[in-house]
Design an enzyme around this catalytic site. Structure first.
Site, PDB file in Angstrom:
ATOM      1  N   ARG A   1       5.617 -12.926   1.580  1.00 58.95           N
ATOM      2  CA  ARG A   1       6.105 -14.248   1.139  1.00 58.95           C
ATOM      3  C   ARG A   1       6.273 -15.204   2.310  1.00 58.95           C
ATOM      4  NH1 ARG A   1      11.359 -12.041  -1.892  1.00 58.95           N
ATOM      5  NH2 ARG A   1      11.575 -11.222   0.228  1.00 58.95           N
TER       6      ARG A   1
ATOM      7  N   GLY B   1       0.793  -1.243   0.000  1.00 53.12           N
ATOM      8  CA  GLY B   1       0.000   0.000   0.000  1.00 53.12           C
ATOM      9  C   GLY B   1       0.816   1.279   0.000  1.00 53.12           C
TER      10      GLY B   1
ATOM     11  N   SER C   1      15.278 -17.751 -14.933  1.00 48.05           N
ATOM     12  CA  SER C   1      15.857 -18.696 -13.973  1.00 48.05           C
ATOM     13  C   SER C   1      14.748 -19.170 -13.039  1.00 48.05           C
ATOM     14  CB  SER C   1      16.968 -18.023 -13.164  1.00 48.05           C
ATOM     15  OG  SER C   1      16.411 -17.109 -12.241  1.00 48.05           O
TER      16      SER C   1
ATOM     17  N   ASP D   1       6.594  -8.973   5.087  1.00 40.51           N
ATOM     18  CA  ASP D   1       6.982  -9.645   3.846  1.00 40.51           C
ATOM     19  C   ASP D   1       5.939 -10.732   3.594  1.00 40.51           C
ATOM     20  OD1 ASP D   1       8.049 -11.107   1.809  1.00 40.51           O
ATOM     21  OD2 ASP D   1      10.091 -11.131   2.618  1.00 40.51           O
TER      22      ASP D   1
ATOM     23  N   THR E   1       2.920   2.412  -2.314  1.00 38.99           N
ATOM     24  CA  THR E   1       3.161   3.037  -3.620  1.00 38.99           C
ATOM     25  C   THR E   1       2.079   2.635  -4.620  1.00 38.99           C
ATOM     26  OG1 THR E   1       4.508   1.117  -4.224  1.00 38.99           O
ATOM     27  CG2 THR E   1       5.701   3.053  -3.427  1.00 38.99           C
TER      28      THR E   1
ATOM     29  N   TYR F   1      -4.939 -10.673 -18.090  1.00 35.69           N
ATOM     30  CA  TYR F   1      -4.462 -11.832 -18.850  1.00 35.69           C
ATOM     31  C   TYR F   1      -4.527 -13.146 -18.058  1.00 35.69           C
ATOM     32  CZ  TYR F   1       0.017 -10.095 -16.839  1.00 35.69           C
ATOM     33  OH  TYR F   1       1.015  -9.624 -16.011  1.00 35.69           O
TER      34      TYR F   1
ATOM     35  N   PHE G   1       7.994  -8.450 -14.282  1.00 36.62           N
ATOM     36  CA  PHE G   1       9.006  -7.873 -15.172  1.00 36.62           C
ATOM     37  C   PHE G   1       8.867  -8.548 -16.517  1.00 36.62           C
ATOM     38  CE2 PHE G   1      11.034 -11.169 -12.493  1.00 36.62           C
ATOM     39  CZ  PHE G   1      11.325 -12.120 -13.475  1.00 36.62           C
TER      40      PHE G   1
ATOM     41  N   LYS H   1      -0.862 -15.022 -11.250  1.00 37.69           N
ATOM     42  CA  LYS H   1      -2.158 -14.331 -11.194  1.00 37.69           C
ATOM     43  C   LYS H   1      -3.302 -15.272 -11.554  1.00 37.69           C
ATOM     44  CE  LYS H   1      -0.972  -9.910 -10.282  1.00 37.69           C
ATOM     45  NZ  LYS H   1      -1.470  -9.088  -9.179  1.00 37.69           N
TER      46      LYS H   1
END
Ligand code: COA
Length: 281
Positions: free
Chosen positions: A64, A16, A102, A62, A18, A144, A94, A159
């Protein structure tokens, strides 16, 4: 006149500090909510909380890591006394040719997007069920998720998983009064996204030509939709994946156009330049 009222609701927005997470936060507080923004970069969170005022609370987390999420949401309940909604907005993305990815690169995105969404949803769902309270999970996916998309394989895969999670939990947790929805934004240029996803001015010109509305989304349009979904105006709305893209998705997956406008070596060079510009080695 219908007004969106989020008074006294405690909403947690991951990422939240940015971009679109910050935009949604601004809308939620304008509607009366208390908003917890969380992320990995404490300075950014603190700056945003300071800029937006006392209704915004910055916590580092975090997504994750399960322990980090457990710690965050336990503290939110203890400090603010309640938890009404989670917005799973934190993401990573990205551009890359898939044959060059990788294992760590693929995992980096899946961990933030899919594991992060699971961790937050799992904690909040169990909390609401145990406390016999309604709640709302709002996930941010993309246009997508149904089609897949070239050059963003980790994001498309993660996603799509979040979309499946949204639909699965919407059904499973509906009897507990927990709503689970997703917004699928199209082109909303933010610094974080465009610095990673737009390989230069020429590409952007080509990209813009395919927008049927001939404009990008305005941040406030996304903010208004998110606030509406979290409000009491939408009690029967659950299990929905709502695109907000000016119909852009109907032309085909967002980044497939890259393959049509130039050769692969040019693309790979452009992706490498983006990587160098956005990542500290
Ligand atoms: N192209 C190809 N690989 C990339 C890459 C790029 N642009 N950026 C990172 N990677 C790879 C790294 O090379 C590394 O793999 P390696 O060890 O095999 O070289 C792996 O991804 C992890 O990179 P690292 O920077 O350590 O991971 P991180 O967890 O800190 O970063 C990202 C995750 C890559 C998603 C990072 O861009 C990020 O944190 N983004 C958050 C914000 C964001 O993406 N917003 C977009 C909103 S649309």
């Amino acid at each position: 006149m219908l007004t969106i009222d989020l008074t006294n609701k405690v909403i947690v927005v991951t990422g939240g500090g940015t971009g679109l997470g910050r935009v949604m936060t601004e809308h939620f507080i304008r509607c009366g909510a208390q908003v917890v923004i969380c992320g990995r970069r404490e300075t950014v969170l603190r700056e945003t909380a300071q800029a937006l005022g006392p209704a915004v609370h910055a916590y580092s987390c975090d997504v994750r890591e399960w322990e980090s999420v457990d710690n965050l949401l336990s503290r939110v309940v203890k400090d603010l006394g309640r938890l009404d909604a989670i917005v799973n907005n934190a993401a990573g993305n990205f551009l890359a040719a898939s044959e060059t990815l990788s294992s760590r690169a693929f995992r980096a995105v899946v961990d933030i997007v899919l594991m992060g969404t699971f961790h937050m949803s799992r904690w909040a769902g169990a909390y609401w069920i145990e406390n016999r309270q309604p709640g709302h999970i709002l996930n941010i996916v993309t246009t997508y998720t149904d089609t897949g998309c070239a050059f963003v394989l980790p994001s498309a895969s993660a996603k799509a998983g979040v979309q499946a999670l949204t639909l699965s939990l919407a059904y499973e947790w509906a009897p507990y009064g927990i709503r689970v929805n997703a917004i699928a934004p199209g082109p909303f240029p933010t610094e974080g996204a465009w610095s990673r996803l737009m390989p230069g001015r020429d590409f952007e010109e080509q990209y813009k030509k395919r927008l049927p509305t001939q404009r990008y989304g305005r941040p406030e349009e996304l903010g208004a939709l998110a606030a509406f979904l979290l409000s009491d105006l939408a009690p029967y709305l659950t299990g929905a994946i709502i695109p907000i893209d000016g119909a852009e998705r109907l032309q085909g997956a967002m980044f497939n156009y890259l393959a049509q406008i130039t050769d692969r070596d040019t693309l790979k060079a452009a992706f490498a330049a983006l990587k160098a510009a956005t990542r500290k080695e």
